[in-house]
Design an enzyme around this catalytic site. Structure first.
Site, PDB file in Angstrom:
ATOM      1  CG  HIS A  74      -5.680   2.070   5.385  1.00 56.09           C
ATOM      2  ND1 HIS A  74      -5.223   3.000   6.289  1.00 56.09           N
ATOM      3  CD2 HIS A  74      -4.669   1.183   5.194  1.00 56.09           C
ATOM      4  CE1 HIS A  74      -3.976   2.673   6.634  1.00 56.09           C
ATOM      5  NE2 HIS A  74      -3.620   1.581   5.982  1.00 56.09           N
ATOM      6  CB  SER A  83       5.523  -1.549  11.993  1.00 56.95           C
ATOM      7  OG  SER A  83       5.166  -0.198  12.233  1.00 56.95           O
ATOM      8  CD  GLU A 130      -2.782   5.677   6.763  1.00 60.83           C
ATOM      9  OE1 GLU A 130      -2.812   5.697   5.522  1.00 60.83           O
ATOM     10  OE2 GLU A 130      -1.830   5.183   7.408  1.00 60.83           O
ATOM     11  N   GLY A 145       2.820   2.563  10.746  1.00 60.60           N
ATOM     12  CA  GLY A 145       3.769   3.661  10.568  1.00 60.60           C
ATOM     13  C   GLY A 145       4.497   4.059  11.832  1.00 60.60           C
ATOM     14  CG  ASN A 164      -1.718   1.245   1.391  1.00 63.09           C
ATOM     15  OD1 ASN A 164      -1.769   2.069   0.479  1.00 63.09           O
ATOM     16  ND2 ASN A 164      -2.362   1.406   2.546  1.00 63.09           N
ATOM     17  CD1 TRP A 165       3.226   0.882  -3.030  1.00 63.76           C
ATOM     18  CD2 TRP A 165       3.457   2.210  -4.840  1.00 63.76           C
ATOM     19  NE1 TRP A 165       3.873   0.156  -4.010  1.00 63.76           N
ATOM     20  CE2 TRP A 165       4.030   0.938  -5.133  1.00 63.76           C
ATOM     21  CE3 TRP A 165       3.481   3.199  -5.814  1.00 63.76           C
ATOM     22  CZ2 TRP A 165       4.620   0.656  -6.359  1.00 63.76           C
ATOM     23  CZ3 TRP A 165       4.062   2.912  -7.047  1.00 63.76           C
ATOM     24  CH2 TRP A 165       4.632   1.653  -7.316  1.00 63.76           C
ATOM     25  CE  LYS A 166      -0.059   3.290   4.801  1.00 59.25           C
ATOM     26  NZ  LYS A 166       0.000   3.393   6.244  1.00 59.25           N
ATOM     27  CD  GLU A 174      -3.273  -2.243   7.379  1.00 58.09           C
ATOM     28  OE1 GLU A 174      -2.296  -2.552   6.713  1.00 58.09           O
ATOM     29  OE2 GLU A 174      -3.823  -1.124   7.298  1.00 58.09           O
TER      30      GLU A 174
END
Ligand code: 13P
Length: 261
Positions: free
Chosen positions: A101, A221, A103, A181, A10-12, A175
């Protein structure tokens, strides 16, 4: 029999300039072709930002690497300024879409209800959803991890058509928000405990046959150094990787860490 694994990047909102996306994709492809002959034990997926999906798709070409998006609209088309539909994502080569997600839940107000609607839309538009679930640190400390995770999963299960389930077309990514992160990875025991409970929940709701085909990823992570031990856990079928997916070498090491049996 072990389910086919899935290692997903997942490159975000990173590596999103055309040159950078091309370079990262190129390095991943080069690394994989060096491994030619060694049958890949897991599927490999990259999920770049919307604006480079098309160019990454071209770079991927006929290779086995799959393409996914990080979000999608509920609707297929229409007056929804700023939205991108599943149909459009299919059109530029996506097979997967990450939904819910943390976020998105945290910064864009995505509720369980929205995630459930998006899950149904993904099936309608021919995409396999990767539904993200996970507790915050406060929720873990309050002892409500399972209440949160099970609520998030129960919300999306009614959106899953039987046919899609049979074809392995649901992926759930656990997650823990506190591990994303932060460099604070869940211990293999912490991750395994939740994954085992998720599998049990799926068995109780969908039956053994369907539940045994659904892939459960760990995210938070995960990196080149800790992937192997996480991926060895019985109910961890792969990873959803953020930071470490932006470095081809690390991402390839994680792919190599996928266990053979
Ligand atoms: P990190 O691997 O950077 O912790 O991100 C995990 C993640 O959010 C993947 O979706």
């Amino acid at each position: 029999m072990k389910r086919r694994g899935l290692i997903a990047g997942n490159w975000k909102m990173n590596s999103g300039l055309v040159e950078a996306a091309q370079e990262l994709t190129g390095s991943i492809l080069a690394g994989l072709s060096e491994r030619e002959g060694k049958k890949l034990l897991c599927e490999v997926l990259v999920c770049p930002p919307f604006t480079v999906l098309s160019s990454v798709n071209q770079k991927i070409g006929g290779s086995s690497v799959k393409l996914g998006a990080q979000n999608m609209a509920i609707e297929t088309s229409g007056a929804y300024t700023g939205e991108v539909s599943g149909l459009m994502l299919r059109n530029v080569g996506c097979h997967y879409v990450i939904l819910g997600h943390s976020e998105r839940r945290q910064y864009y107000g995505e509720t369980d209800e929205i995630v459930a609607k998006k899950t149904a839309s993904a099936y309608r538009d021919g995409l396999t959803p990767i539904v993200c679930v996970g507790e915050t640190l406060a929720e873990r400390e309050a002892g409500t991890t399972w209440a949160v995770v099970s609520r998030q999963i129960n919300a999306v299960l009614p959106s899953l058509p039987q046919e899609a389930a049979k074809q392995q077309q649901l992926v759930i990514a656990y997650e823990p928000v506190w591990a994303i992160g932060t460099g604070k990875v869940a211990t293999p025991e912490q991750a395994a405990e939740v994954h085992t409970s998720i599998r049990k929940l799926l068995v109780s709701k969908l039956g053994d046959e369907v539940a045994s085909k659904i892939r459960l990823l760990y995210g938070g992570s995960m990196n080149a150094a800790n992937a192997a031990v996480l991926l060895q856990q019985e109910d961890i079928d792969g990873g959803l990787i953020g930071g470490a997916a932006l470095k081809a070498k690390d991402f390839l090491t994680i792919i190599d860490s996928y266990p053979s049996a």
